[in-house]
Design a protein around this motif. Structure first.
Motif, PDB file in Angstrom:
ATOM      1  N   ARG A  13      29.916   4.906  -0.835  1.00 54.55           N
ATOM      2  CA  ARG A  13      31.216   4.229  -0.842  1.00 54.55           C
ATOM      3  C   ARG A  13      32.125   4.806  -1.918  1.00 54.55           C
ATOM      4  N   LEU A  14      31.565   5.085  -3.089  1.00 53.61           N
ATOM      5  CA  LEU A  14      32.344   5.723  -4.148  1.00 53.61           C
ATOM      6  C   LEU A  14      32.823   7.100  -3.703  1.00 53.61           C
ATOM      7  N   ALA A  15      31.926   7.881  -3.121  1.00 47.14           N
ATOM      8  CA  ALA A  15      32.283   9.227  -2.670  1.00 47.14           C
ATOM      9  C   ALA A  15      33.393   9.187  -1.629  1.00 47.14           C
ATOM     10  N   ALA A  16      33.345   8.190  -0.741  1.00 49.25           N
ATOM     11  CA  ALA A  16      34.393   8.058   0.273  1.00 49.25           C
ATOM     12  C   ALA A  16      35.741   7.767  -0.375  1.00 49.25           C
ATOM     13  N   LEU A  17      35.747   6.917  -1.403  1.00 49.69           N
ATOM     14  CA  LEU A  17      36.992   6.611  -2.110  1.00 49.69           C
ATOM     15  C   LEU A  17      37.549   7.847  -2.810  1.00 49.69           C
ATOM     16  N   LEU A  18      36.656   8.690  -3.333  1.00 49.04           N
ATOM     17  CA  LEU A  18      37.070   9.904  -4.032  1.00 49.04           C
ATOM     18  C   LEU A  18      37.433  11.035  -3.077  1.00 49.04           C
ATOM     19  N   GLY A  19      37.054  10.896  -1.818  1.00 47.01           N
ATOM     20  CA  GLY A  19      37.229  11.993  -0.874  1.00 47.01           C
ATOM     21  C   GLY A  19      36.262  13.129  -1.132  1.00 47.01           C
ATOM     22  N   ALA A  20      35.078  12.808  -1.644  1.00 42.72           N
ATOM     23  CA  ALA A  20      34.097  13.828  -2.005  1.00 42.72           C
ATOM     24  C   ALA A  20      33.473  14.471  -0.771  1.00 42.72           C
ATOM     25  N   GLN A  21      33.046  15.718  -0.942  1.00 44.13           N
ATOM     26  CA  GLN A  21      32.362  16.425   0.134  1.00 44.13           C
ATOM     27  C   GLN A  21      31.080  15.715   0.545  1.00 44.13           C
ATOM     28  N   CYS A  22      30.311  15.281  -0.460  1.00 44.04           N
ATOM     29  CA  CYS A  22      29.001  14.737  -0.129  1.00 44.04           C
ATOM     30  C   CYS A  22      28.456  13.870  -1.246  1.00 44.04           C
ATOM     31  N   VAL A  23      27.458  13.094  -0.897  1.00 41.73           N
ATOM     32  CA  VAL A  23      26.543  12.485  -1.853  1.00 41.73           C
ATOM     33  C   VAL A  23      25.268  13.302  -1.800  1.00 41.73           C
TER      34      VAL A  23
END
Length: 256
Positions: A31-41
């Motif tokens: 969920r954090l990664a989605a908020l950041l627009g990150a490539q992956c967890v």
């Protein structure tokens, strides 16, 4: 581009309470990664070692262990349903997944579009044959895993020849056997941005020295790198095929 959010806990561990906590950590990390627009967890599949969530254990390759881990991964992805961010597992020398073929089998078993590959080839160097021919290891990984690859870690491995039987240590890029020309050519051939992150160095000077090696090898191999400077795992879009970050990725651990 934010390259990754790291969740360094193993969901598939013997202790039920720790397993539940670790699973929730991955959910929150996604969920954090989605908020950041990150490539992956990036996380690990887990291990049956009683103290270390990624430790060696004879039961790490038992079918029941793999089946339980697959169900956990599926449940996490079905709960979060990430649209852009991928969930990835680090390859490990003594636990699932420990080879390109094993990773492909895991992708097929999980059967979720948000499940992808994070490549840290040093983690696959667990025997003399692989150690002395890292180029073949890398080429096999790119041949089989390229469609699923979203991020990479960069380090090196060196054998301590004074120790019997074989003993391998992690070392700085350029001081071991990892074939970085093959690594960079494989990334370049992808035709898309895939972050390449140096890790596990202690000082800015050590990171700079590792970067200099990567730049030199890239120039010799005819690979144009996109140099992106950011802080603690963040970067901008480079527009080139191989992207190097100056620092480690985001590190995320659930609160206890």
């Amino acid at each position: 581009m934010v390259a990754e959010v790291g969740v360094w806990t193993g969901r598939n561990v013997p202790d039920p309470e720790k397993r539940c906590q670790a699973r929730e950590g991955v959910v929150q990390g996604l969920r954090l990664a989605a908020l950041l627009g990150a490539q992956c967890v990036v996380t690990i599949f887990g291990a049956q070692h009683p103290q270390r969530h990624s430790g060696p254990h004879r039961d790490n390759f038992e079918p029941r262990f793999g089946e339980e881990g697959i169900r956990i991964v599926q449940g996490v992805l079905d709960e979060v349903r990430p649209q852009h961010t991928k969930l990835t597992m680090e390859l490990l020398p003594w636990a699932v997944p420990d080879s390109a073929d094993n990773m492909l089998a895991l992708i097929a078993a999980v059967d979720r579009p948000a499940f992808a590959v994070h490549l840290d080839p040093v983690n696959l160097i667990n025997c003399p044959r692989r150690y002395y021919d890292t180029g073949t290891v890398l080429r096999e990984c790119f041949e089989k895993l390229s469609p699923h690859l979203v991020a990479c870690h960069a380090k090196d491995a060196v054998q301590d020849e004074r120790v019997f039987p074989i003993h391998l240590n992690e070392t700085s890029i350029g001081t071991g056997r990892m074939d970085y020309a093959a690594f960079l050519r494989g990334l370049d051939a992808l035709g898309r941005d895939v972050p390449l992150m140096r890790e596990h160095r202690k000082t800015a000077e050590e990171y700079a020295a590792a970067a200099a090696v990567v730049r030199r090898v890239a120039a010799e191999a005819g690979v144009a790198l996109g140099w992106v400077y950011g802080t603690h795992g963040t970067s901008g879009t480079s527009g080139t095929y191989a992207t190097e970050l100056t620092n480690q990725s985001y590190q995320y651990r659930p609160r206890r």
